[in-house]
Design a protein around this motif. Structure first.
Motif, PDB file in Angstrom:
ATOM      1  N   PHE A 153      26.467  14.116 -14.543  1.00  8.82           N
ATOM      2  CA  PHE A 153      26.457  13.123 -15.628  1.00  8.82           C
ATOM      3  C   PHE A 153      25.340  13.491 -16.602  1.00  8.82           C
ATOM      4  N   THR A 156      23.720  10.730 -18.996  1.00  7.01           N
ATOM      5  CA  THR A 156      22.769   9.627 -19.205  1.00  7.01           C
ATOM      6  C   THR A 156      22.821   8.631 -18.048  1.00  7.01           C
ATOM      7  N   ASP A 207      23.271   5.465 -18.311  1.00  8.77           N
ATOM      8  CA  ASP A 207      24.402   4.548 -18.528  1.00  8.77           C
ATOM      9  C   ASP A 207      25.689   5.138 -17.965  1.00  8.77           C
ATOM     10  N   GLU A 208      25.855   6.435 -18.186  1.00  9.00           N
ATOM     11  CA  GLU A 208      27.047   7.102 -17.664  1.00  9.00           C
ATOM     12  C   GLU A 208      27.024   7.085 -16.124  1.00  9.00           C
ATOM     13  N   GLU A 258      28.045   3.572 -15.012  1.00  6.51           N
ATOM     14  CA  GLU A 258      29.459   3.306 -15.247  1.00  6.51           C
ATOM     15  C   GLU A 258      30.346   4.013 -14.213  1.00  6.51           C
ATOM     16  N   LYS A 259      30.021   5.290 -13.962  1.00  2.48           N
ATOM     17  CA  LYS A 259      30.850   6.061 -13.031  1.00  2.48           C
ATOM     18  C   LYS A 259      30.597   5.656 -11.577  1.00  2.48           C
TER      19      LYS A 259
END
Ligand code: ZN
Length: 567
Positions: A287, A289, A291-292, A295-296
């Motif tokens: 990934f 960031t 945030d990513e 989310e994942k």
């Protein structure tokens, strides 16, 4: 403040980071008289809430410090807590435990509810000896000397002064001469302190043997099993576990070493050939960031189990429960902490987009699930399970995540990530056995010489070292255990990881056979917190508390199949 507070004995807004503020409440508890078992139970609830307040203050200070290491005030506030609050809290806590255990009403407490707690407190009281207090202080100081010596180690490499953790990255370098040079630089630096480190350890062994003697034990090993509340397994069980690893794990370790040697195209595997990708692949990038990552990871857990996904999402609360992004001044590493009054978990890490960050995320989420699943228990002491089981909660998540790693990786990358994780499991078990067996021998032979210690270390390395060529590196090989902090700072703390790994692998098997049943058992086991003995925690989670050759062999066979499957 949430509605989780169960007693009005402790004000909701108390500043529990100051001992002066909380001490009167502890004194009140110490002086409280009770005439019925109900009064004793109320006493335990009040005490639990007060302890939770102090614990939460400590967590808040620790979190603040690690989130900004450049903030001097935050650092001083935490150090002040460690220096002024913790020792006094520990001391009065022991007195309060004694008060409970010795109260006339203790026999009327429900053993189902309080059995484990009383068992642990009784053991601590029986083990306490006033004359051991200065010896234990001395031991802590020696541990600090060890930490300072290691922390001060720097090497000049590639044109710069570098710390030992910074030197680790060179072990991934595809250029063998770079790996060798950096490995030798580190080993040489460590050897400069060899005498001093051995000297510290000599003193620790003498000191610890005396502590055990004072507590009426023949040797320190038996004493430590009692101190660590190991009521459910014996030194003999641990030795059987070492033998099981030797018999069932070592053949896989040797096979993997051969494969690595062939892939690298080298004559023998040297100590600097162990961390590099043997196929020349660049590092994985799961990934970009934080945030990513969130989310994942959320998607991953929702696919694994809806309620785990929801629990993970409940931590997305504007940064109160998750602080993941890497930024200047943030401490290295990752951890899960809890705020015990609000009963909320917290995960800290420095996500830089590395595979290790993803592992940490999934692992620490497992600890957070554990906390959320048992936080309904009003007794604080039930809200943190012993390590042998706590790590099952977290390590299980790492293996159960395999089918969902496609959130982060291509199919080919997923295979690589799974294989790397499995190789990690196979290689860590022999190291656990080595460090544990080494300590058994040390404390059963407290009068050993340094030469005898070295001889025994090398014998264990012969058994569990697994195909590494140390020729010409005798001194480095002999002193390599100095880099493991556990024998110095937290003696006998290590086998827990091996025991938990067996639980995590069983959970993984269970999940492969029947995901829904496995998830139900996982959640039920975790919801018990620390309220039951270890075998019961394992059993409730659908696992066997068993470290026999048969169990380890079964699990290793499946690991080996999966390794081949992901070759
Ligand atoms: Zn953990």
């Amino acid at each position: 403040m949430t509605t989780m507070i169960i007693t009005d004995f402790v004000p909701a807004d108390i500043d529990a980071s100051s001992w002066e503020t909380v001490e009167p409440y502890f004194q009140q508890l110490l002086e409280r008289e009770f005439s019925c078992v109900g009064c004793l139970e109320q006493f335990l609830l009040d005490r639990s809430e007060l302890d939770a307040a102090v614990s939460e203050s400590g967590s808040n200070l620790y979190i603040a410090m690690t989130c900004d290491t450049e903030d001097e005030d935050a650092k001083n506030a935490f150090l002040s807590f460690v220096e002024h609050v913790e020792p006094a809290w520990k001391k009065i806590g022991f007195e309060l435990n004694k008060k409970v255990v010795q109260s006339p009403q203790v026999g009327d407490l429900d053993p189902q509810r309080y059995g484990v707690l009383l068992r642990d407190w009784k053991a601590d009281i029986e083990l306490f000896r006033e004359e051991n207090v200065p010896l234990q202080t001395e031991d802590t100081k020696l541990g600090q000397e060890y930490a300072e010596l290691c922390g001060a180690m720097m090497v000049n490499f590639d044109g710069e002064e570098r710390t030992m953790p910074q030197m680790g990255v060179y072990q991934q370098d595809q250029d063998r001469s770079v790996r060798e040079a950096s490995w030798r630089a580190v080993a040489e630096r460590r050897l400069q302190d060899r005498d001093q480190l051995d000297g510290i350890f000599d003193q620790m062994v003498t000191n610890r043997h005396q502590v055990a003697k004072n507590a009426d034990f023949e040797e320190y090993r038996g004493y430590m099993f009692a101190v660590k509340h190991r009521f459910d397994y014996s030194p003999e069980d641990c030795i059987a576990f070492h033998d099981a690893i030797d018999a069932t794990c070592m053949p896989i370790v040797r096979k993997l070493a051969m494969e690595r040697q062939e892939s690298l195209g080298v004559d023998t595997l040297r100590p600097w050939d162990l961390a590099v990708d043997p196929h020349g692949h660049p590092p994985l990038k799961p990934f970009e960031t934080a945030d990513e990552l969130i989310e994942k990871t959320s998607k991953l857990f929702h696919r694994m189990d809806t309620s785990l996904g929801e629990m993970f999402d409940s931590m997305q609360d504007g940064g109160f429960s998750l602080d993941l992004a890497s930024r200047k001044g943030k401490a290295p590493g990752g951890y899960q902490a809890s705020r015990d009054r609000q009963r909320k978990p917290f995960i800290f890490m420095n996500a830089a987009g590395l595979p290790r960050d993803l592992d940490t995320m999934v692992h620490e989420a497992g600890h957070a699930f554990h906390y959320m699943l048992c936080r309904h228990d009003d007794l604080l002491w039930h809200r943190s399970a012993p390590l042998e089981f706590a790590e099952v909660a977290s390590m299980s998540m790492e293996s159960l995540a395999y089918p969902f790693l496609d959130e982060f990786y291509s199919p080919e990358e997923t295979r690589r990530a799974i294989r790397k994780h499995l190789e990690g499991i196979v290689s860590v078990l022999p190291w656990v056995a080595t460090i544990d067996a080494f300590q058994h021998w040390i404390y059963l032979n407290p009068d050993h010489s340094r030469q005898e210690r070295t001889t025994h270390w090398l014998a264990l390395e012969e058994r569990f070292g697994g195909g590494v060529d140390w020729s010409g590196l005798d001194a480095e090989h002999e002193a390599m255990w100095h880099r493991q902090l556990h024998p110095f700072e937290v003696p006998f703390y290590y086998i827990e990881y091996g025991i938990a790994q067996l639980g995590a692998l069983q959970m993984w098997l269970q999940y492969r056979n029947d995901p829904q049943a496995a998830m139900a058992a996982y959640k039920e086991g975790l919801s018990l917190g620390a309220s039951k003995p270890l075998p019961k925690l394992f059993e409730t989670a659908g696992l066997k508390f068993d470290f026999s050759a048969e169990m380890v062999g079964t699990l290793m066979k499946i690991v080996e199949e999966e390794l081949d499957h992901n070759a």
